[in-house]
Design an enzyme around this catalytic site. Structure first.
Site, mmCIF file in Angstrom:
data_model
loop_
_atom_site.group_PDB
_atom_site.id
_atom_site.type_symbol
_atom_site.label_atom_id
_atom_site.label_comp_id
_atom_site.label_asym_id
_atom_site.label_seq_id
_atom_site.Cartn_x
_atom_site.Cartn_y
_atom_site.Cartn_z
ATOM 1 N N LYS A 96 -29.110 -24.888 -38.131
ATOM 2 C CA LYS A 96 -30.073 -25.857 -38.064
ATOM 3 C C LYS A 96 -31.124 -25.626 -36.664
ATOM 4 O O LYS A 96 -31.468 -26.561 -35.930
ATOM 5 C CB LYS A 96 -29.220 -27.239 -37.545
ATOM 6 C CG LYS A 96 -28.041 -27.403 -38.225
ATOM 7 C CD LYS A 96 -28.557 -27.475 -39.991
ATOM 8 C CE LYS A 96 -29.462 -28.694 -40.241
ATOM 9 N NZ LYS A 96 -29.879 -28.635 -41.644
ATOM 10 N N THR B 262 -33.976 -22.626 -40.109
ATOM 11 C CA THR B 262 -33.905 -21.441 -41.078
ATOM 12 C C THR B 262 -34.666 -21.572 -42.162
ATOM 13 O O THR B 262 -35.358 -20.813 -42.658
ATOM 14 C CB THR B 262 -32.189 -21.282 -41.505
ATOM 15 O OG1 THR B 262 -31.473 -21.519 -40.269
ATOM 16 C CG2 THR B 262 -31.950 -20.079 -42.083
ATOM 17 N N ARG C 282 -31.063 -13.174 -44.956
ATOM 18 C CA ARG C 282 -30.802 -13.949 -43.800
ATOM 19 C C ARG C 282 -29.456 -14.215 -43.224
ATOM 20 O O ARG C 282 -28.503 -13.780 -44.073
ATOM 21 C CB ARG C 282 -31.222 -15.693 -44.168
ATOM 22 C CG ARG C 282 -30.359 -16.217 -45.348
ATOM 23 C CD ARG C 282 -31.055 -17.487 -45.867
ATOM 24 N NE ARG C 282 -30.536 -17.928 -47.232
ATOM 25 C CZ ARG C 282 -29.589 -18.827 -46.982
ATOM 26 N NH1 ARG C 282 -29.367 -19.576 -46.171
ATOM 27 N NH2 ARG C 282 -29.292 -19.524 -48.331
ATOM 28 N N THR C 283 -29.127 -14.502 -42.015
ATOM 29 C CA THR C 283 -27.996 -14.718 -41.469
ATOM 30 C C THR C 283 -27.692 -15.822 -40.251
ATOM 31 O O THR C 283 -28.695 -16.034 -39.844
ATOM 32 C CB THR C 283 -27.446 -13.327 -40.937
ATOM 33 O OG1 THR C 283 -25.945 -13.354 -40.273
ATOM 34 C CG2 THR C 283 -28.320 -12.900 -39.666
ATOM 35 N N HIS C 284 -26.606 -16.273 -40.239
ATOM 36 C CA HIS C 284 -26.466 -17.044 -38.941
ATOM 37 C C HIS C 284 -25.556 -16.372 -37.918
ATOM 38 O O HIS C 284 -25.006 -16.959 -37.067
ATOM 39 C CB HIS C 284 -25.882 -18.314 -39.203
ATOM 40 C CG HIS C 284 -26.684 -19.424 -40.097
ATOM 41 N ND1 HIS C 284 -27.817 -19.658 -39.725
ATOM 42 C CD2 HIS C 284 -26.257 -20.335 -41.118
ATOM 43 C CE1 HIS C 284 -28.380 -20.501 -40.315
ATOM 44 N NE2 HIS C 284 -27.356 -20.937 -41.063
ATOM 45 N N TYR D 123 -38.506 -22.772 -32.253
ATOM 46 C CA TYR D 123 -38.766 -23.914 -32.949
ATOM 47 C C TYR D 123 -39.611 -24.972 -32.396
ATOM 48 O O TYR D 123 -40.455 -25.104 -33.296
ATOM 49 C CB TYR D 123 -37.248 -24.637 -33.235
ATOM 50 C CG TYR D 123 -37.357 -26.010 -34.100
ATOM 51 C CD1 TYR D 123 -36.977 -25.643 -35.486
ATOM 52 C CD2 TYR D 123 -37.787 -27.078 -33.696
ATOM 53 C CE1 TYR D 123 -36.892 -26.891 -36.392
ATOM 54 C CE2 TYR D 123 -37.876 -28.030 -34.587
ATOM 55 C CZ TYR D 123 -37.396 -27.885 -36.048
ATOM 56 O OH TYR D 123 -37.316 -29.236 -36.735
ATOM 57 N N SER E 37 -45.222 -27.539 -43.782
ATOM 58 C CA SER E 37 -45.093 -28.862 -42.954
ATOM 59 C C SER E 37 -43.801 -29.401 -43.482
ATOM 60 O O SER E 37 -43.010 -29.210 -44.777
ATOM 61 C CB SER E 37 -46.186 -29.707 -43.337
ATOM 62 O OG SER E 37 -46.220 -30.447 -44.483
ATOM 63 N N PHE E 38 -43.164 -29.884 -42.672
ATOM 64 C CA PHE E 38 -41.857 -30.854 -42.759
ATOM 65 C C PHE E 38 -42.104 -31.857 -43.951
ATOM 66 O O PHE E 38 -41.196 -31.965 -44.822
ATOM 67 C CB PHE E 38 -41.346 -31.619 -41.638
ATOM 68 C CG PHE E 38 -39.972 -32.171 -41.784
ATOM 69 C CD1 PHE E 38 -38.934 -31.314 -41.546
ATOM 70 C CD2 PHE E 38 -39.970 -33.349 -41.951
ATOM 71 C CE1 PHE E 38 -37.660 -31.939 -41.741
ATOM 72 C CE2 PHE E 38 -38.574 -33.918 -42.271
ATOM 73 C CZ PHE E 38 -37.364 -33.198 -41.976
ATOM 74 N N MET F 49 -42.264 -29.814 -47.079
ATOM 75 C CA MET F 49 -40.749 -29.368 -47.699
ATOM 76 C C MET F 49 -39.612 -30.205 -47.906
ATOM 77 O O MET F 49 -38.948 -30.095 -48.605
ATOM 78 C CB MET F 49 -40.398 -28.294 -46.556
ATOM 79 C CG MET F 49 -41.332 -27.098 -46.512
ATOM 80 S SD MET F 49 -40.850 -25.902 -44.920
ATOM 81 C CE MET F 49 -39.014 -25.370 -45.669
#
Length: 296
Positions: A49, A52, A107-109, A194, A229-230, A233
């Site tokens: 969160k 990503t 990708r990874t967390h 972010y 942009s949010f 998306m």
């Protein structure tokens, strides 16, 4: 799609080296740890969160030279294999990565100490995005609520304790962010925030572009700013997870792309929780040079 009993809402997290992870990931750990990275791999790294999906779409738009149609080729989670993802009998993240032609974007967390060693030995590029802990906590709470493959988070007050104690999937936010920050100069790591991406997306997208070795015209960069942009998306079925079955992500509880703002924590934290969190934050982050923006 019916969930197997072991993936029911009551699923408990398991641990690897003290880090809580989803049970199928832990059960597949040997395959994950022996994953063979390649020198031209780019690994997108985040704590959950922290933007990503946003950074994935930015990277893909840059890779595709701003071609929106190419970025619509498939849902975003299929474009960049999630290396620790495991949901038998489906192909694992490692299986998907192994089937991908080079150069790969993955990708990874995972925190630094759990990353497959081949990423370090091959001197891969890492793109890390960090988000302030308070907003991260709130966003993760709502994700926990709607995710049907994570344990029930309980009330906000209960979850608050779970988060600050690092008992959520992928472990402590504090340790994760510090771990990546402390090695940023030892490896090829672009460390982004972010909040900077929200404040000046064009500048941050240009940093990513340079890191990827790409040189796109300004009008293409402006197009990427618009398309990632949010608002765009959130409406894009290739990025908003609307294709994920309700038995996995129940977006009637909370949308996958909820707000995407800075400072939403103020709508959740009580004064007492904020004071307590600030005290814990000082203790855990006091020795680092990391500075986060908590509101814009």
């Amino acid at each position: 799609m019916a969930l197997a009993p072991e993936l029911s809402r009551q699923t408990k997290l398991k641990e690897v080296a003290g880090i809580p992870l989803q049970a199928p990931t832990v059960d597949n750990w040997s395959q994950i740890q022996t994953f063979k990275a390649k020198p031209d791999d780019l690994l997108i790294c985040t704590y959950p969160k922290s933007g990503t999906t946003w950074i994935q779409e930015i990277v893909d738009m840059i890779e595709q030279n701003g071609d929106v149609e190419k970025c619509q080729r498939t849902i975003i989670q299929h474009r960049h294999p999630f290396i620790e993802w495991a949901r038998p009998p489906q192909p694992s993240g490692v299986d998907k990565a192994n089937a991908m032609p080079a150069p790969r974007i993955l990708r990874t967390h995972l925190p630094t100490q759990l990353l497959p060693p081949s990423f370090w030995t091959n001197n891969c590029k890492f793109l890390y995005v960090a988000r302030n802990a308070k907003d991260c906590m709130v966003s993760y709470y709502h994700f926990y609520r709607m995710s049907q493959v994570l344990p029930d988070p309980g009330t906000w007050n209960e979850y608050f304790e779970t988060f600050i104690n690092g008992k959520v999937s992928w472990g402590s936010w504090f340790d994760h962010v510090k771990g990546w920050w402390e090695i940023r100069d030892r490896y090829q790591i672009l460390f982004l925030f972010y909040e900077d991406m929200k404040r000046d997306p064009k500048r941050e997208i240009q940093k990513v572009m340079q890191f990827m070795g790409k040189n796109l015209d300004e009008e293409v960069v402006d197009k990427i700013v618009l398309e990632t942009s949010f608002e765009k998306m959130k409406e894009n079925p290739m990025t908003n997870r609307s294709t994920v079955p309700k038995s996995v992500l129940d977006q009637s509880i909370s949308p996958f792309m909820r707000k995407g703002t800075v400072g939403d924590w103020k709508n959740h934290f009580t004064v007492a929780q904020n004071d307590r969190f600030d005290e814990i934050y000082k203790q855990k982050m006091g020795g680092t040079s990391l500075n986060f923006c908590m509101e814009l």
